[in-house]
Scaffold this active site. Structure first.
Site, PDB file in Angstrom:
ATOM      1  N   HIS A 240       0.775  -1.155  -0.193  1.00 53.49           N
ATOM      2  CA  HIS A 240       0.075  -0.011   0.050  1.00 53.49           C
ATOM      3  C   HIS A 240       0.872   1.338   0.030  1.00 53.49           C
ATOM      4  O   HIS A 240       1.999   1.225   0.931  1.00 53.49           O
ATOM      5  CB  HIS A 240      -1.117   0.007   1.184  1.00 53.49           C
ATOM      6  CG  HIS A 240      -2.170   0.915   1.103  1.00 53.49           C
ATOM      7  ND1 HIS A 240      -1.893   2.319   1.136  1.00 53.49           N
ATOM      8  CD2 HIS A 240      -3.322   0.853   1.165  1.00 53.49           C
ATOM      9  CE1 HIS A 240      -3.034   3.014   1.051  1.00 53.49           C
ATOM     10  NE2 HIS A 240      -4.126   1.958   1.099  1.00 53.49           N
ATOM     11  N   ARG A 262      -6.162   9.849  -1.333  1.00 53.87           N
ATOM     12  CA  ARG A 262      -5.756  10.016  -2.636  1.00 53.87           C
ATOM     13  C   ARG A 262      -6.689   9.841  -3.676  1.00 53.87           C
ATOM     14  O   ARG A 262      -6.792  10.657  -4.686  1.00 53.87           O
ATOM     15  CB  ARG A 262      -4.572   9.183  -3.211  1.00 53.87           C
ATOM     16  CG  ARG A 262      -3.213   9.019  -2.416  1.00 53.87           C
ATOM     17  CD  ARG A 262      -2.273   8.282  -2.869  1.00 53.87           C
ATOM     18  NE  ARG A 262      -2.331   6.759  -2.674  1.00 53.87           N
ATOM     19  CZ  ARG A 262      -2.836   5.870  -3.430  1.00 53.87           C
ATOM     20  NH1 ARG A 262      -2.927   6.237  -4.838  1.00 53.87           N
ATOM     21  NH2 ARG A 262      -3.013   4.577  -3.117  1.00 53.87           N
TER      22      ARG A 262
END
Length: 576
Positions: A240, A262
């Site tokens: 991740h 994001r």
């Protein structure tokens, strides 16, 4: 002298109590309420498993303009065409059934739009906003409701029981049961079952930075290897991109700051406060996890690292109040560590997050070993070379439910429990109990060496020299674990003993990851070889298969079957 195992008998044994295990229990009882279903878990039911840690959400095609074909193509293209397409198709179609089950039957409350429809947010690597969520605490919502439903039913619980070994039948007909350790007493337990589900979860905690809790040590994958089962795609370990970098000496380092940050428009900045992702991919911060993770590591390697060795995540340009409202859990998590996510900068680094690889299995969750089923992160093939964020919890719940129903159906024709192989039981007891009373080893030094080896040489950026170096180091670590003894005092909740068992499994699975990574001489998804930076021909794609061969490992390459769509084509074209 080793203790003789206590024996427990059940119709269905489920190893693990994450989303896959609990859904399997519910669907087994729904299909056949009279069957005895037993859930065995390393900790406490409702408190264990990676599903509880899910922050982002659940991918499913629900909204107008979206479709299962579109979800499928995103999954296949994200997986770089290495997915088992039958499994991927099962995932996207059954997810529609499962999300309604979660809401209408199990009582999950997901966020909604003003018109009452389910809210679906953006996640990286997808062409449609399809991630259903409960704020950024989706996993807790799902596991709490699943646990409540399991507690209401006649399901036997073996809590604080760790699985040690898959025990085959003496006549070679399949699996007879599982040798376990009751950690409360230190006494072994043999659980005999007509059907067993492997749903212990993955947990790449062999890396220096990792998201799962420390008790997730790939136990299911290690047992599957020792049982001779094939593991596919083991080189595909997902990192991740945004693990919290809170400094040395804190367990919060490596904890995920979810992808929705994001997706909502968060920026990644280097030490000079420059936004850099657009230099690596036109999607910038919304590129897939593999691309973002590699880009961050290259930026760090090029000398642009922040004080703790990572990069910055910035959300303040989106409005601190809005960020605090939309990502309450993330903001509070950062505040607990002294960081202001909503209004300041937070240091992050890629963190080992998910195993795309695992036991080869079929859409009905059966495996090569009769009477053994598998679901969730213990399995390989669904995600190919890269899992899309939001597809993980969908994977666990979809295949967990299918496994429960399949086991309930299949045990109807099994009248007797298979007789376990006594030699396998003895070997399992020897492996687990043999170290007791021998001179102690330095387990902490072994763990730190494992962290360094996997992070430096089998991490995000790989090459032949590093993988060869890792092979030698992992062999040495396996020998060091084998020699390490444990003081034989009180066996009840003996954490040092558990630590040694954990390390043995982690090192073995690390060897499988390294072997598969060395065999794949191209770059796909989460696997990037700097000495082979390009992907090979997609039309002739192969996936890796690792098996145990004596004390070593054997790796073969198998062709991908394009059962729904071939590279260069799209189901969206056919639908149009």
């Amino acid at each position: 002298m080793r203790a003789v195992p206590t024996t427990v008998e059940t119709d269905i044994l489920i190893l693990g109590s994450g989303g896959a295990g609990l859904f399997a229990a519910l669907h087994a009882k729904k299909a056949a309420p009279d069957l005895q279903v037993t859930v065995a878990v390393k900790g406490l039911l409702g408190k264990c498993g990676c599903t509880r840690m899910v922050q982002g959400g659940y991918n499913v095609a629900l909204a107008p303009g979206d479709s299962v074909e579109r979800h499928f193509m995103d999954t296949i293209e994200g997986g770089k065409w290495l997915n088992n397409q039958e499994l991927a198709w099962t995932l996207v179609t059954e997810a529609q059934v499962r999300i309604r089950e979660l809401e209408t039957e199990l009582g999950c409350f997901f966020d909604r739009n003003p018109d009452g429809s389910v809210h679906q947010k953006a996640f990286a690597g997808q062409t449609f906003d399809r991630t259903v969520h409960k704020g950024d605490l989706t996993g807790i919502e799902i596991i709490n409701r699943l646990s409540e439903q399991v507690w209401r039913r006649d399901v036997r619980r073996l809590e604080d029981h760790r699985a040690l070994e898959l025990i085959p039948a003496a006549d070679g007909s399949g699996l007879a049961g599982v040798l376990m350790l009751d950690m409360r007493t230190g006494i072994p337990v043999l659980v005999r079952a007509r059907a067993t589900l492997l749903a212990t979860g993955g947990g790449p905690t062999m890396y220096k930075f990792h998201t799962p809790s420390g008790d997730k040590t790939c136990d299911g994958l290690a047992m599957a290897l020792r049982a001779g089962l094939p593991l596919r795609d083991m080189e595909m370990v997902q990192f991740h991109p945004t693990g919290l970098l809170a400094g040395a000496g804190t367990r919060m380092t490596g904890t995920v700051l979810e992808e929705g940050l994001r997706g909502a428009g968060g920026y990644l900045l280097d030490a000079s406060r420059e936004r850099f992702m657009q230099h690596y991919d036109p999607r910038a911060e919304r590129a897939t996890r593999d691309v973002v993770s590699r880009s961050i590591m290259r930026r760090i390697r090029d000398g642009y690292a922040t004080p703790h060795g990572g990069v910055y995540l910035q959300m303040s340009h989106l409005g601190p109040a809005d960020v605090a409202a939309k990502f309450k859990g993330m903001v509070e998590r950062c505040a607990d560590c002294g960081f202001d996510l909503a209004g300041g900068l937070v240091e992050v680094i890629p963190t080992a997050h998910y195993m795309m690889g695992g036991v080869a299995f079929r859409p009905g969750c059966g495996t090569e070993l009769p009477r053994l089923y598998a679901a969730g992160e213990d399995t390989g093939g669904v995600h190919g070379a890269n899992r899309l964020g939001g597809n993980g919890v969908a994977n666990s719940t979809v295949f967990g439910g299918l496994a429960g129903a399949a086991m309930a159906r299949d045990v109807r024709g099994v009248r007797r429990l298979a007789e376990p192989d006594p030699h396998a039981i003895e070997a399992g007891l020897a492996r687990a109990y043999g170290p007791l009373g021998r001179p102690a080893g330095d387990l902490e030094a072994i763990r730190e060496a494992l962290y360094a080896t996997m992070w430096d040489d089998v991490g995000i950026l790989r090459d032949a020299a590093g993988l060869a170096r890792a092979g030698e180091r992992l062999d040495a670590l396996a020998a060091a674990v084998a020699e390490a003894g444990i003081p034989d005092g009180d066996r009840r909740y003996n954490l040092t003993w558990m630590d040694r068992l954990n390390l043995e499994n982690l090192v073995r699975v690390s060897q499988a990851i390294r072997a598969a990574a060395l065999a794949r001489t191209d770059s796909r998804g989460a696997h990037f070889r700097e000495d082979f930076p390009d992907a090979s021909d997609l039309a002739t794609s192969h996936y890796t298969v690792v098996r145990q061969a004596g004390e070593g490992l054997d790796v073969t390459l198998e062709p991908v079957a394009f059962t729904h769509v071939r590279p260069g084509a799209s189901l969206l074209d056919a639908a149009a």
